[in-house]
Design an enzyme around this catalytic site. Sequence first.
Site, mmCIF file in Angstrom:
data_model
loop_
_atom_site.group_PDB
_atom_site.id
_atom_site.type_symbol
_atom_site.label_atom_id
_atom_site.label_comp_id
_atom_site.label_asym_id
_atom_site.label_seq_id
_atom_site.Cartn_x
_atom_site.Cartn_y
_atom_site.Cartn_z
ATOM 1 N N ASP A 68 0.753 -1.150 0.062
ATOM 2 C CA ASP A 68 -0.018 -0.163 0.047
ATOM 3 C C ASP A 68 0.919 1.148 0.057
ATOM 4 O O ASP A 68 1.997 1.160 0.002
ATOM 5 C CB ASP A 68 -0.856 0.000 1.201
ATOM 6 C CG ASP A 68 -0.377 -0.024 2.430
ATOM 7 O OD1 ASP A 68 0.806 0.385 2.675
ATOM 8 O OD2 ASP A 68 -1.067 0.059 3.548
ATOM 9 N N CYS A 70 2.837 -3.708 3.958
ATOM 10 C CA CYS A 70 2.164 -2.450 4.375
ATOM 11 C C CYS A 70 2.609 -1.808 5.551
ATOM 12 O O CYS A 70 3.974 -1.949 5.655
ATOM 13 C CB CYS A 70 0.526 -2.685 4.429
ATOM 14 S SG CYS A 70 0.299 -3.859 5.721
ATOM 15 N N THR A 96 2.392 -2.227 8.816
ATOM 16 C CA THR A 96 2.673 -3.360 9.729
ATOM 17 C C THR A 96 2.955 -4.692 9.096
ATOM 18 O O THR A 96 3.458 -5.773 9.717
ATOM 19 C CB THR A 96 1.370 -3.684 10.654
ATOM 20 O OG1 THR A 96 0.299 -3.917 9.983
ATOM 21 C CG2 THR A 96 1.005 -2.423 11.466
ATOM 22 N N GLY A 97 2.400 -5.018 8.028
ATOM 23 C CA GLY A 97 2.390 -6.208 7.389
ATOM 24 C C GLY A 97 1.061 -7.043 7.714
ATOM 25 O O GLY A 97 0.819 -8.017 6.808
ATOM 26 N N HIS A 133 8.563 -25.428 6.998
ATOM 27 C CA HIS A 133 7.405 -25.988 7.607
ATOM 28 C C HIS A 133 5.974 -25.593 7.086
ATOM 29 O O HIS A 133 5.052 -26.708 7.232
ATOM 30 C CB HIS A 133 7.482 -25.794 9.263
ATOM 31 C CG HIS A 133 8.641 -26.360 9.862
ATOM 32 N ND1 HIS A 133 8.950 -26.701 11.229
ATOM 33 C CD2 HIS A 133 9.937 -27.045 9.227
ATOM 34 C CE1 HIS A 133 10.113 -27.195 11.512
ATOM 35 N NE2 HIS A 133 10.673 -27.669 10.425
ATOM 36 N N ASN A 134 5.826 -24.475 6.720
ATOM 37 C CA ASN A 134 4.447 -24.065 6.441
ATOM 38 C C ASN A 134 4.353 -23.891 4.948
ATOM 39 O O ASN A 134 3.174 -23.740 4.374
ATOM 40 C CB ASN A 134 4.029 -22.784 7.094
ATOM 41 C CG ASN A 134 4.400 -22.647 8.519
ATOM 42 O OD1 ASN A 134 5.163 -21.993 9.145
ATOM 43 N ND2 ASN A 134 3.738 -23.675 9.348
ATOM 44 N N ARG A 184 6.045 -34.913 7.244
ATOM 45 C CA ARG A 184 5.059 -34.626 8.022
ATOM 46 C C ARG A 184 4.456 -33.143 8.240
ATOM 47 O O ARG A 184 3.245 -32.618 8.181
ATOM 48 C CB ARG A 184 5.712 -34.819 9.681
ATOM 49 C CG ARG A 184 6.331 -33.839 10.121
ATOM 50 C CD ARG A 184 6.895 -34.216 11.614
ATOM 51 N NE ARG A 184 7.746 -33.301 12.241
ATOM 52 C CZ ARG A 184 9.139 -32.943 11.660
ATOM 53 N NH1 ARG A 184 9.687 -33.610 10.818
ATOM 54 N NH2 ARG A 184 9.815 -32.252 12.529
ATOM 55 N N HIS A 185 5.445 -32.120 7.658
ATOM 56 C CA HIS A 185 4.855 -30.833 7.422
ATOM 57 C C HIS A 185 4.092 -30.758 6.346
ATOM 58 O O HIS A 185 2.985 -30.045 6.348
ATOM 59 C CB HIS A 185 6.194 -29.900 7.286
ATOM 60 C CG HIS A 185 7.089 -30.060 8.293
ATOM 61 N ND1 HIS A 185 6.695 -29.748 9.580
ATOM 62 C CD2 HIS A 185 8.522 -30.349 8.415
ATOM 63 C CE1 HIS A 185 7.723 -29.735 10.440
ATOM 64 N NE2 HIS A 185 8.749 -30.347 9.882
HETATM 65 C C1 RB5 Z 1 -2.268 2.238 6.671
HETATM 66 O O1 RB5 Z 1 -2.244 3.385 7.464
HETATM 67 C C2 RB5 Z 1 -2.173 1.135 7.587
HETATM 68 O O2 RB5 Z 1 -3.170 0.907 8.040
HETATM 69 C C3 RB5 Z 1 -1.546 -0.094 6.615
HETATM 70 O O3 RB5 Z 1 -0.317 0.420 5.959
HETATM 71 C C4 RB5 Z 1 -1.368 -1.318 7.544
HETATM 72 O O4 RB5 Z 1 -0.408 -1.191 8.333
HETATM 73 C C5 RB5 Z 1 -2.456 -2.018 7.914
HETATM 74 O O5 RB5 Z 1 -2.220 -3.234 8.368
#
Ligand code: RB5
Length: 149
Positions: free
Chosen positions: A12, A69, A71-72, A102-103, A136-137
């Site tokens: 984003d 983004c 936080t991801g 593993h995933n 097993r994974h």
């Molecule tokens: C955008 O402000 C923020 O909410 C987005 O980048 C992200 O962190 C959402 O999970």
Amino acid sequence: MTDSRRIVLSSDHAAIELRQAIAAHVAAQGFEVTDIGPVSPESTHYPKHGEAAARRVATGEADLGIVVCGTGQGIMMAANKVKGIRCGVCSDTFSARMIRAHNDANMLALGARVLGEGLALEIVDAFLGEAFEGGRHGTRVEMIMGIEG
Ligand code: RB5
């Protein structure tokens, strides 16, 4: 060394710089990179960008995806709504290796407001450098993919 795997990237507005740094870093290693943007710093909505990258992976147009983004977390949640996607958020290299080993994660999510560029690139390298162990994974991944509702 070159790698024939195809990597799709999206983000984003909060993560454009980091996404572009990752794209350049991954391309320099010989991966085939498709960066689907956005390019404009205007505020946008992470779900549509997470979904767009995830659909490329789910349809086989890309082998692996990297989404970013603030936080991801939000873009990871969006990617995981697409059938066939296993996307994990990582802030350390151990987790990035393990979600592959593993995933069998086929997408990695990163937080541009959480990580510095140096660590983010190391996490990307850890993710792309690991292979699924199977065994097993594999049974457990099949169980995940069998969950519906
Ligand atoms: C955008 O402000 C923020 O909410 C987005 O980048 C992200 O962190 C959402 O999970």
